[in-house]
Structure formats: C-alpha cells, structure tokens
Motif scaffolding. Structure first.
Motif, short mmCIF file in Angstrom:
data_model
loop_
_atom_site.label_atom_id
_atom_site.label_comp_id
_atom_site.label_asym_id
_atom_site.label_seq_id
_atom_site.Cartn_x
_atom_site.Cartn_y
_atom_site.Cartn_z
N SER A 48 0.26 -1.68 -0.20
CA SER A 48 -0.01 0.06 0.18
C SER A 48 0.58 1.08 0.20
CB SER A 48 -0.70 -0.22 1.18
OG SER A 48 -1.73 -0.78 0.86
N THR A 49 2.23 0.77 1.01
CA THR A 49 2.87 2.65 1.45
C THR A 49 3.34 2.53 -0.73
OG1 THR A 49 3.08 1.77 2.90
CG2 THR A 49 4.80 2.96 1.89
N ASN A 52 0.73 3.55 -2.12
CA ASN A 52 0.91 5.56 -1.96
C ASN A 52 1.33 6.68 -3.10
OD1 ASN A 52 -2.21 5.18 -0.90
ND2 ASN A 52 -0.36 4.43 1.09
N LEU A 57 0.15 10.31 -3.06
CA LEU A 57 -0.75 10.38 -1.75
C LEU A 57 0.47 10.23 -0.87
CD1 LEU A 57 -3.78 7.84 -2.36
CD2 LEU A 57 -3.55 10.07 -2.62
N ASP A 58 1.73 10.34 -1.17
CA ASP A 58 2.67 10.29 0.35
C ASP A 58 3.82 10.36 -0.52
OD1 ASP A 58 3.51 9.69 2.55
OD2 ASP A 58 3.79 7.14 3.00
N VAL A 72 8.55 14.95 -9.06
CA VAL A 72 7.88 14.55 -8.69
C VAL A 72 7.12 15.32 -7.28
CG1 VAL A 72 6.51 14.74 -10.49
CG2 VAL A 72 6.77 13.01 -8.94
N THR A 81 -0.81 17.69 -6.00
CA THR A 81 -2.61 16.62 -5.31
C THR A 81 -3.40 17.51 -7.58
OG1 THR A 81 -2.54 18.34 -3.58
CG2 THR A 81 -5.15 18.07 -4.76
N ARG A 84 -2.32 14.76 -9.55
CA ARG A 84 -2.96 13.55 -8.95
C ARG A 84 -4.51 13.35 -9.51
NH1 ARG A 84 -2.26 13.60 -4.13
NH2 ARG A 84 -3.82 13.97 -3.11
N PHE A 90 -7.34 5.31 -9.43
CA PHE A 90 -7.63 4.68 -8.85
C PHE A 90 -8.37 3.83 -8.62
CE2 PHE A 90 -5.25 8.37 -7.21
CZ PHE A 90 -3.43 7.58 -6.13
N PHE A 92 -9.98 0.36 -6.60
CA PHE A 92 -10.01 0.55 -4.77
C PHE A 92 -10.42 -1.23 -4.64
CE2 PHE A 92 -9.79 4.83 -4.48
CZ PHE A 92 -8.56 4.93 -3.72
N THR B 5 4.46 19.29 -15.02
CA THR B 5 3.84 19.44 -14.45
C THR B 5 3.30 21.04 -14.66
OG1 THR B 5 6.06 20.37 -13.75
CG2 THR B 5 5.39 18.66 -12.33
N ARG B 326 -9.15 13.64 -1.62
CA ARG B 326 -7.67 13.56 -2.17
C ARG B 326 -7.13 13.17 -3.79
NH1 ARG B 326 -5.51 17.69 -1.11
NH2 ARG B 326 -4.00 16.79 0.53
N ALA B 327 -7.55 11.73 -3.49
CA ALA B 327 -7.21 10.57 -4.42
C ALA B 327 -7.74 11.21 -5.77
CB ALA B 327 -7.33 9.38 -3.65
N GLY B 329 -8.19 14.06 -6.68
CA GLY B 329 -7.64 15.05 -6.95
C GLY B 329 -7.92 16.68 -6.10
N ALA B 330 -9.43 16.33 -5.36
CA ALA B 330 -9.64 17.71 -5.01
C ALA B 330 -8.58 18.11 -3.51
CB ALA B 330 -10.20 17.01 -3.78
N THR B 331 -8.19 19.27 -3.43
CA THR B 331 -7.35 19.90 -2.99
C THR B 331 -7.97 20.38 -1.51
OG1 THR B 331 -7.73 22.26 -3.64
CG2 THR B 331 -6.30 21.52 -4.74
N PRO B 407 -4.68 11.43 3.34
CA PRO B 407 -5.18 10.14 2.46
C PRO B 407 -5.34 9.31 2.84
CG PRO B 407 -4.08 11.82 1.42
CD PRO B 407 -4.46 12.83 2.25
N ILE B 408 -4.31 9.02 2.52
CA ILE B 408 -3.64 7.05 2.36
C ILE B 408 -3.46 6.46 3.63
CG2 ILE B 408 -1.19 6.02 2.75
CD1 ILE B 408 -0.13 9.31 3.00
N ARG B 412 -7.40 3.87 3.61
CA ARG B 412 -7.38 2.29 4.26
C ARG B 412 -8.54 2.16 5.49
NH1 ARG B 412 -1.54 3.40 6.13
NH2 ARG B 412 -0.48 2.86 4.15
#
Lengths: 265, 415
Positions: A48-49, A52, A57-58, A72, A81, A84, A90, A92, B5, B326-327, B329-331, B407-408, B412
């Motif tokens: 998962s890490t 992410n 995300l991480d 990046v 963000t 992403r 994603f 899940f 970017t 957030r995943a 793309g929301a800030t 978000p991480i 979960r």
C-alpha cells in the motif's frame, strides 16, 4: 522514456516508541506507457505504501520519483494534488464509492476537480464512461443497489473518466469472486491498452498478477523482479503462497509457457 | 523536463454552485442526523425571533395605552454649533411669529414660544416695598410665553385665565403665575386682582397655572406674554417653540416645520417630534427583551456548538470520503470549502426552521392574548442569515480538520 520511474525509493516511519520502521528499502521500478506491471507480496510488506507513493498520496523518505522524466517529489502539495487528479486513476479493493450518491454522481466526482471541457461536460463524460464499462443503464442507481462487480465497474469508470496516464489498482479483485474479478481485470486491461495508460496492479491474487507483462515481488520492503519466463514456481516468486487462496486457483501453480493466453503481451 | 507539471491547469472551476450541490447531497445523505444537528440552532433562532416578536407585539400594546402627551409633543429650537471658544452658539433665531407659522401646518394643534427672560438683577416680588428685615429669597424666574402656551404645553389653570393674543400684541402688563411661584409670592386669589413686581414695574396676575405636561419649570415661574417681555425686559430671542400636534403627525410636522420657520435656511433649526410608533416600540423593546435576547444568545451558542460537534463527527465519519476525494484530485482547500459550505447549509436550514417556528409561536401567543402580532419581516430574514452565520463559524474548525486528513490513512478505512 518511462511513464513513471522510482529510483532507490525508501520510506521510513517513526514508530511511537522511537523505533524506525523501514517500509520500503530502495525500491527501483520503471513502468512504460501502456505497460501492465503487477506487484505481488504478502500483506504488511509495504504494498500500500508503494502504491501511495506511486499515486502521489505519500512521499518517499529518500530516493527519486520521476513522472515522464520530471521529478515530482519536490512539488508542492497543491501541485501534486492537481497532478494526481489529472494523471492518476485509482481502483481500490473496497470500491470506495461515495454512499448515497448515484453511479453517475460517483463517476462525476473526479471531474468536479478538473477544469475546462472536462468540468463543463462532466455529466456527458461520466455517462459515456459508465456506458463504456457496461453500466449505461444504471446511471441513477445507488451503489448499495449494485452488485460488487457492478460497484467495481463504477469505480473503474471513476478511475478512468479523466483519462489518466497511470492506473493504480490496489487489490482490484480482492472483494470479488473469481469470474467477476476476471471481468474487471479484462476491463482494466482493455482500457489501459486503448488509452496507452500504464497499469500498476498490486495484488496477492496470482491469477490477477499473471495477467501483467512484468511481475515484481515485494518482500520486506524490497522490490524484486520476477522473471516468469523461467518457469519458476509461483511459490518462489511470491514467497509463500497465501494459505487463504481459493482452491480454484490451485490449478495455476506455475507461470511461464503455460500462462493463460490473455497474459501474453 | 517540466512539461508534465506545467501542463497542470489551475482548474478552479469547482465553484459555489458545485459546492452547494455537494453540500446539499452531503447534508441530505443523513436526514435523521440533520434534524438533531439543527435542533440547537432551531431553538436558538426560534427563541430570539419569539423574544423580539413578542417584545414588538407587546410594545405596540403598551404604545396604544401610551399617554397621548408622549405622542403629541414637539419642540423646535435654533440649531447650535460650537464656536471657537467651545461654547455652543445658536445658528439662527426663532422668528417672533414662529407660533403663527407653525399653526398653519396641518397636524399642529397649538404652538407657542417659550423663553427664559434675563432679569439682569431685577427683583421679583408681590409688594413694591423693599423690606430690609425680610430674609432674602431668590426671586422666581421669569418666563415669556405665547398666547397659546396653555394648549401647546397641555397645561391646566387653577384659576383665572391665560393671557391672549391681544395682551401679547399690545405688550400689556399681565402675568400668569405658576402654582409654586404663586405660593412663594403669597398670591392666593386672582379675583382680588393682585400684582407682582418685576423690577419696579407692576404686572397684573390674570391666572395661576397648576399643571403642565411639559416645561414643568413653568410652575415655579412668573410667565409674561412674549410681547410684554420684549417691550419691558428686552427679550432678545425666543428659546423654544413648543407644539401640540395630532397623534401620528409627528414625522410630517418634523419635515415641514423648519421650512415654515425659515424657508431659506431650514437646517438652522432642530425639531424634536414625537417618535414614530416603531421608534417608541424599539425603545420599549430594548427594555423588555434584553434578558430574553440573552437567553436566545445562549441557545444560539449551544446551537453553534451542536453544529460544530456534529460536523466534526461527520468529518471523522467521512474520513474515507475525504481521502477518496483527495485521491481524485481535490485540494485541501476544496475539501475545507465543502465542509464549511455543508455547515453553512445546515445553519441556514436551522435558521429557516427556527424562524418559522418563532413566527408561529408569536402568532399563537398573540392570538391567545388577542393581540395583533407584530414582527418586522427583515428580522425574520436576519434570523435565517444568523443561522447561516452560526453554521459558518461552527464549520470552520471541522473544515480545517477535514482539510488536514491524510488521504493515505483515510483510504484504508473505507468510504
């Protein structure tokens, strides 16, 4: 040029008792556009890490993450963000659909954070994408009225609606039966190859992993490439075969020349 | 190398309408919870609306029983401005015929000038003889008034009469005594034709006034006709023009009077007219409702804390959703905005329900008392907005919390 590239990425976490947990230890990975890569490993090995970090995300503790050659990791939170939202989709294990919102609203959600044409035509785009995943007649259905497979289709539609360049799937079939899981993977494979998006699947399901072109094993934070062409036993590259594997899958113990046709590049 | 970017558009299309739509969906997703959430705000807003509404309604009832005096008095005087030495100086003089001018205005029933007369040391007594053995007493003040002062000030004569326009025009040496002044001067009966002396001039007492609704200093004074005071005592300018106006004509008179007094420079006069009923209401309301407003404020505070609490709970519950968004793309800012708007929507709903409830209670209570329910419409709108404001304040902290969700970790837990 690789679509995405990890160079010697580590990720450490400071535990409450001041011990440092090394989740990822020097992961190097390169995925090209249109390529399907599977990462297999037991739970707790940092899958998962890794996902992410791949999905912005991480951030890694050290090492370099390049997206189309551009680093990046140093970008601001806000830009990451945006990036992403635009470039990553994603999927899940538990679908993660917004409860109480229709299928269409769920697929529209990522487009709310988009701009320009994607934003203004979001309903049309979302409806078209739901149609693409075979749910064109279930637009206004609530998630709890959909079967697991249908929910995951909505989730796939949501992941793909902004036309991402990388699709990150975290145990996409984990909550589905074998056949439905196959269908979802077919769908992901199809769309990824249609759009030339890179697909990274993280799974402990060997049948799912077998569909990828390249395979990696994540064991104790180290990513090891597995050459499926050598005919090595599955147990060799996964480590141990998870004991809770469905019996139905016992008939694919070996990968190599005998892998299903769908896996062939 | 920066191509990737740089191509990321700022993309802030996610506007108020979308936020509202998201908020409405978020709020509507848990209707049972919503009722509990807005309860505090509903009660707070309702109690404020009821308090203000009942105070306004009651004030009108009080107002109807108000002594007519309060609603029928008016007074005009020359405007003043501070001079160089800091002393207030009059900008103009009331014309001597101010009373006649004022009485031509519709709604003015009587008008009279009232001025203080400077005696320049002259004595006021009932006997012309200076008695060195008598203890020195301070002389009663001398006032000059118009022929209609009795009507303008709603006075009552104990005996005798008030001087008339003829006395005033001719400068006749007549006087009316205030009841207290008469006692001090030893004048008991008017039919004996007593006189009082101002300086060395004798003034025949024609009447004694024992009650006035305003300018009660008249009761302790020797009152001369204005014309007489000008002729004998050198009265230079009139101080005040007192009017008795018809009920409800105050605002109109207030508008017209300065023009009547001096069409060229109406601004040089200040006119105090009976307040309109709503202003009387306001002043009464202020007294009646402070405590109830305080109670309403406490209820609102509790309501705000309630919203903050539930919104915070909702943030914790929806950590998965936040992570997912957030995943997608929301800030952080968009997440915070979503929760703030949700909270504002909840507050507005509470304000709306509360205001409606409050109005209903005011109507029911008024009906039970057979009163006419009075409630300013703007007040109701304000109450709804106040609900929204409470929602805004209450939503700030939960929104910050929501924005800081990682978000991480969130993903979960599931949506």
């Amino acid at each position: 040029m690789s679509m995405l590239e990890l160079r010697d990425v580590t990720r450490d976490v400071l535990l409450p008792d001041d011990r440092v947990l090394h989740i990822l230890r020097g992961v190097t990975l390169s995925v090209a556009a249109g390529e399907h890569v599977a990462v297999v490993g037991r739970s707790g090995t940092g899958k998962s890490t890794l996902l992410n970090i791949l999905g912005l995300l991480d951030g890694p503790t050290s090492g370099e993450y390049l997206l189309e050659g551009t680093p990046v990791t140093a970008l601001s939170n806000r830009r990451r963000t945006r990036l992403r939202g635009r470039d990553f989709g994603f999927v899940f294990q538990q679908f993660q659909l917004l409860p109480g919102r229709t299928a269409l609203e769920n697929v529209t959600a990522p487009l709310l954070y988009a701009s320009g044409r994607q934003f203004w035509r979001r309903r049309d785009l979302a409806a078209a994408m739901l149609d693409r995943v075979g749910l064109g007649d279930r637009l206004d259905t609530m998630p709890d009225k959909l079967s697991g497979g249908e929910q995951q289709r909505v989730a796939v539609a949501r992941a793909l609606v902004r036309g991402p360049r990388v699709i990150l799937a975290d145990e996409p079939t984990g909550a589905l039966d074998v056949e439905t899981g196959q269908q979802i993977m077919d769908l992901l494979d199809d769309v990824a190859s249609e759009t030339g998006a890179a697909l990274v699947t993280i799974t402990h399901d060997l049948a799912v992993a077998a569909r990828a072109q390249r395979h990696y094993r994540l064991a104790e934070g180290v990513l090891v490439p597995v050459d499926v062409g050598t005919g090595a036993r599955v147990a060799d590259w996964v480590g141990d075969v998870p004991t809770h594997l469905p019996a139905a899958r016992a008939d694919v113990p070996e990968l190599g020349p005998s892998v299903p046709a769908a896996v062939q590049p | 190398m920066t191509a990737v970017t740089d191509r990321v558009a700022p993309g802030d299309r996610y506007g108020v309408r979308d936020l509202l739509a998201e908020a409405a969906a978020g709020v509507g997703a848990r209707p049972g919870r919503l009722l509990l959430t807005i309860l505090g705000t509903v009660l707070g807003i309702a109690s404020v609306v009821v308090t203000v509404g009942l105070a306004q309604t009651a004030a009108v009832q009080i107002n109807q029983q108000f002594d007519a005096v309060a609603a029928t008095q008016a007074v005009a005087s020359a405007a003043t401005s501070p001079g160089r030495d800091g002393q207030e100086r009059a900008l103009a003089r009331l014309p001597w015929d101010a009373a006649e001018r004022a009485e031509r205005i519709a709604g003015v029933e009587a008008a009279a000038l009232v001025s203080e007369v400077d005696l320049a040391g002259a004595d006021v007594s009932a006997v012309p003889v200076h008695d060195p053995s008598a203890p020195r007493t301070s002389a009663p003040p001398v006032l000059a008034a118009g022929p209609h002062a009795l009507e303008a000030l709603q006075g009552r004569l104990q005996q005798g009469r008030w001087f008339d326009a003829g006395h005033d025009a001719r400068g006749d040496r007549v006087a009316v005594l205030g009841a207290d002044a008469a006692r001090r001067l030893g004048v008991q009966r008017v039919d004996r034709q007593p006189s009082v002396f101002v300086g060395d001039r004798a003034y025949q007492v024609v009447g004694i006034v024992d009650d006035v609704a305003r300018r009660t200093d008249l009761l302790g004074a020797v009152i001369l006709p204005t014309g007489t005071a000008r002729a004998d005592l050198g009265l230079a300018a009139a101080d005040e023009l007192h009017l008795h106006v018809a009920i409800g004509s105050g605002p109109v008179v207030g508008e017209q009077l300065p023009l009547a007094l001096d069409p060229n420079e109406p601004d040089t006069f200040t006119v105090g007219v009976p307040p309109t009923t709503s202003r009387v209401r306001d002043s009464v309301q202020a007294d009646v409702s402070t405590i109830f407003l305080a109670l309403g404020g406490v209820a609102l505070l509790v309501g705000g804390v309630g919203i903050a609490n539930v919104t915070l709970l909702s943030v914790l519950e929806r950590v998965g959703e936040i992570g997912l968004r957030r995943a997608l793309g929301a800030t952080r800012r968009q997440i915070a905005a979503q929760f703030v708007v949700e909270s504002v929507v909840i507050g507005l709903l509470g304000g709306l329900v509360g205001a409606a409830l409050g109005v209903a209670v005011v109507v029911v209570v008024s009906a039970a008392q057979s009163w006419t329910p009075i409630l300013e419409l703007g007040m109701v709108g304000l109450a709804v907005l106040a609900g929204g404001g409470i929602g805004l304040l209450a939503g700030l902290y939960p929104a910050l919390k929501a924005a800081s969700v990682e978000p991480i970790a969130a993903l979960r837990g599931g949506v």
